[in-house]
Structures are given as C-alpha cells and as structure tokens.
Motif scaffolding. Structure first.
Motif, short mmCIF file in Angstrom:
data_model
loop_
_atom_site.label_atom_id
_atom_site.label_comp_id
_atom_site.label_asym_id
_atom_site.label_seq_id
_atom_site.Cartn_x
_atom_site.Cartn_y
_atom_site.Cartn_z
N ARG A 438 3.57 -5.28 3.95
CA ARG A 438 2.67 -6.35 3.93
C ARG A 438 1.40 -5.55 4.60
O ARG A 438 0.15 -5.75 4.11
CB ARG A 438 3.20 -7.22 5.01
CG ARG A 438 2.53 -8.66 5.04
CD ARG A 438 3.37 -9.59 5.91
NE ARG A 438 3.85 -9.08 7.19
CZ ARG A 438 5.04 -9.02 7.68
NH1 ARG A 438 5.89 -9.25 6.90
NH2 ARG A 438 5.15 -8.60 8.86
N ILE A 439 1.34 -4.61 5.54
CA ILE A 439 0.29 -4.06 5.95
C ILE A 439 -0.36 -2.95 5.10
O ILE A 439 -1.61 -3.13 4.83
CB ILE A 439 0.56 -3.39 7.19
CG1 ILE A 439 1.31 -4.16 8.47
CG2 ILE A 439 -0.38 -2.47 7.66
CD1 ILE A 439 1.81 -3.41 9.65
N ALA A 440 0.34 -2.34 4.16
CA ALA A 440 -0.05 -1.51 3.20
C ALA A 440 -1.01 -2.21 2.15
O ALA A 440 -1.94 -1.95 1.74
CB ALA A 440 0.80 -0.47 2.58
N GLY A 445 -5.93 -4.01 0.12
CA GLY A 445 -7.07 -5.21 -0.51
C GLY A 445 -6.19 -5.74 -1.73
O GLY A 445 -6.72 -6.63 -2.54
N LEU A 446 -4.75 -5.95 -1.75
CA LEU A 446 -4.01 -6.33 -2.83
C LEU A 446 -3.58 -7.82 -2.44
O LEU A 446 -3.64 -8.06 -1.25
CB LEU A 446 -2.82 -5.51 -3.27
CG LEU A 446 -3.17 -3.97 -3.65
CD1 LEU A 446 -1.76 -3.24 -3.43
CD2 LEU A 446 -3.54 -4.09 -4.88
#
Ligand SMILES: [Zn+2]
Length: 446
Positions: A438-440, A445-446
């Motif tokens: 989730r963080i990545a 910006g996905l």
C-alpha cells in the motif's frame, strides 16, 4: 526459557573451530544457547523438533542493509543507473518516508531475511525525515525476533556544500552526534547474547565531513560500540576521494580513525593491494555485497585476495533498491559465483562461501558467540529441508550453495522459533506485506 531438542538431522554443518560436519546428529538448545550436540541425545522434557532429511547450519549473518529501501524496489528511473545517478533518483522519494515507512519496511525486510536463513542482521539507517528515528526499526526487529545490530547513520553535506544528497535530507552534525549518544544509551546491549546492539555509521565519505567521521570514531570508542560506513564502492567513489581528499579511501579511513577490529566497511570493491594489507593488519572488517555490486555495475570485490591476506569478510544483501531482494542464502551463492567469474572455478568453494555467510559475518559484527554451532554458542540456526526438488540428486548435503532450497523450513534465534514450516510465526507477515504494498503504491503514485 525454552528447551528444544532438534533430533535426527541428516547433517549438521557446525562451522565450529574444527569445521565439523555431523551426520545423524541431535542438537539441544537451552537458555538461548547450544547446550549439546551429539547422537542419541535424551529428550529430558524438551520440545522435540524432528529434522529428518534436513541440513542444519548456523544462522546466516547479514552485515549490511538499508531496510527502508524495501519500499523502493525496481524504481524505473533507478533500474539502470550507476551509483551516484541511482542515489540522485532515489533521494527525493526517500525524503517522503516517516516512522511508519521505516517500521513496516523493517518488518518485511527482516522477515524476508529470516526466511532465507538469517538470524542476525545489521541495518544502516542514514535517513531521518519527517520524525523517523532509529527506534522505529529496532521496534520492528524485536517484533520479528531476529538479532539486530542497528547503526545510526547520517548525512550532513548537502548539494549546496558539494555533497550528493539534497539539502533537505541532511542533518546538522552536532544533532547527529547527540542522537548517536541517545540511541546507544537507550538500546545498546554490550553483554554476550545481546539481541540489540547499536553502532555509529556516517553514510559515506561523500555525504559527511571528515570532522564528523573523526568525531564519530571518537564517540564510538568512548561508548565501546562499532563503526560502519560505505567505502571504495566503485570508480566514482575513488575519483571523489582523490579529488576532494587527495587520497584513496583506505588512507582517508586510516587518517580519521576508521580502521581497527571495531570497524567494518561496506563494499570495498575497489580496495588495492596496499589497502587490503592495511585492513588485514588492522583487523578491519568488510561487508561484501555481491548482488548489489552486480546490480549497480560496481565491479567484483577482491574477496579472494582479502581472505588470503587475512581480512575479515562477511556478507550483506545491501538495500533492496540495489539488489532488489534480501535472500541471504542466495547472496552467499552469488558471492561464490562472482569470485569464480573473476578467478576460475577453484576460487571459492561452496563451503567457504557458507562460512563467510555464517561465522565470517558474526566475526565482522564482533559476535564470536554467533555464527557457529558448538556448546556455549548462541542458539541461532537454520533448518533446511533437503527433500525437495532443488536438492533432489544432490551428492553432498553440505553443498547447499550448489544445489538446495533458498528458504528455510525452520529458524531459531536465541533458542526461540521465528520460522516454522516455512512461515514466520512471530508476527503477522501478511499484514506487514499488505501495508508495504500500500505504501509503495502511494509513493509511486499508482
Ligand atoms: Zn549500502
């Protein structure tokens, strides 16, 4: 504390002083230590762990990592860049991290290491944006249950002063030294069997001043903790040293107090013969990071020459922005292969690479109580199931780096089980991986 009897291992590679390899042996773990190794040991009320068809090795030791980079794997702009360009692409992304990013990435990164046989890891954290502290990764290591040598890294020379990182990512030198003292006093355990130790680790000669390097060495010696940094990683690094300091990295390190048996340097790909002698004589350690060196095209570290000269060498996976994984048994195989690429098939055996990955790393981190299985040593070990497809047809059970699994069946740290039947049992890894993903995605910006 628990009492465990590991029974009927097909082979135990002890990495003890005689490098004994024991077939059909048992191993008793009690009070955090290896209590006994032999055949037909009596249960004495122990919890029994059967190890039929398994290889038992000391736990592997990771001597260099940046756990937070687990959030920046395969970043497109950094996939094919050399070291300095790679850093300049990643710095702006790392500057958006905070305490939660450091905690979650450490949970995932340390679990990944544990699944690949690692029982003790170092981490080199040199970014402290948005309220992040070394405390965040130490908390994660305690949750995973792995032995952890945290290092308080630092950067102080930003772009406006001729350094590489953006000014927003660097800290003032007095504040760095103050926080080093804080985390050493809060977390460093000097006792044998320590689960947490703290080291002092300015990031690299091209991101801090010579004054900070010297002050850090004085502070570390005053506190009795170890010193760590990046050194002689590639040609750009050597050119920077010659241009800015008028000397090679070995000379720079020696002049500032950065040699000795309480110091270990990451990479050292470009050490020359004189520097190798200096490291051998001063008992300075090296964290060899073969996958990262391949990934960034840095070169082949002269590990054969270092070992022949008596330099202490351990293995490091390095951060996941330059690996892009954290599989330590895979890293050991890569170390073996890379020396063979440079020097031929007899340059490094599977046993020697496994030794570097176990007792070699433990010695680099100043832990002669780890990295080998013998009575009195800490109960840190990996159990590898050799009945699967990867080892089918294998003639020599100790040659796990030539053919064998790259994940453990079970892992014990300080006599406590961290991995059972291939799964982390100390914390909810699925939840940590979901949080990391989730963080990545948010960062990307996905
Ligand atoms: Zn590194």
């Amino acid at each position: 504390m628990g009492h465990v009897l590991i029974q009927g291992a097909e082979l135990i590679v002890t990495m003890d002083d005689e490098r004994r390899e024991l077939a059909g042996a048992d191993l008793r773990l009690r009070d955090g230590c290896v209590a006994e190794i032999g055949t037909g040991l009596a249960p004495e009320g122990a919890e029994i762990v059967r190890a039929d068809g398994c290889l038992v090795t000391p736990g592997l030791v990771n001597t260099h990592h940046h756990l937070s980079q687990c959030l920046t794997r395969a970043v497109p702009g950094a996939q094919d860049a050399l070291l300095f360009g790679w850093l300049k692409t990643l710095y702006p992304i790392w500057s958006r991290f905070g305490p939660e990013e450091f905690r979650v990435s450490a949970l995932v990164g340390l679990s990944e290491l544990a699944l690949s046989g690692c029982t003790m890891s170092s981490d080199h954290q040199y970014l402290y944006p948005n309220g992040a502290r070394l405390d965040d990764t130490i908390a994660a290591a305690r949750e995973v249950g792995i032995r952890f040598h945290a290092t308080r890294g630092a950067m102080s020379i930003g772009e406006s002063k001729g350094g590489l990182p953006p000014d927003g990512l660097v800290e003032a030198e007095p504040a760095i030294l103050e926080d080093c003292i804080r985390v050493i006093d809060a977390f460093h355990d000097p006792d044998p069997g320590a689960m947490i130790r703290v080291g002092v680790a300015p990031c690299s000669p091209f991101t801090v001043s010579p004054e900070l390097m010297r002050d850090a060495a004085l502070l570390a010696r005053d506190k009795g903790v170890r010193l760590h940094t990046h050194l002689a990683e590639n040609d750009e690094d050597i050119a920077y040293s010659l241009d800015r300091f008028g000397c090679r990295p070995g000379q720079y390190a020696e002049d500032l107090g950065w040699t000795g048996d309480d110091v270990w340097h990451a990479h050292c790909v470009k050490l020359d013969g004189r520097e190798i002698s200096l490291f051998a004589q001063s008992r300075t350690g090296v964290a060899h990071c073969p996958c990262s060196n391949c990934r960034l095209g840095s070169g082949i570290a002269p590990v054969r020459a270092m070992r022949d000269a008596g330099v202490r060498v351990g293995l490091g996976v390095d951060g996941s922005a330059s690996n892009d994984g954290g599989n330590l048994i895979g890293e050991a195989r890569q170390a073996m292969l890379l020396q063979r690429v440079a020097l031929g098939a007899d340059a490094m055996s599977a046993r020697e690479a496994l030794e570097i990955a176990t007792r070699g790393g433990a010695d680099v981190l100043g832990r002669p109580d780890c990295g080998r299985l013998a009575p009195g040593m800490r109960a840190d070990l990996a159990i590898w199931d050799m009945s699967g497809i990867e080892a089918a047809g294998l003639w020599d059970r100790a040659a796990i780096l030539l053919a064998g699994p790259n994940r453990v069946r079970d892992l014990f740290v300080e006599g406590r089980q961290v991995v059972r039947d291939g799964r982390i049992v100390t914390h909810d890894l699925g939840r940590a991986v979901a949080a990391q993903t989730r963080i990545a995605r948010r960062l990307a910006g996905l």
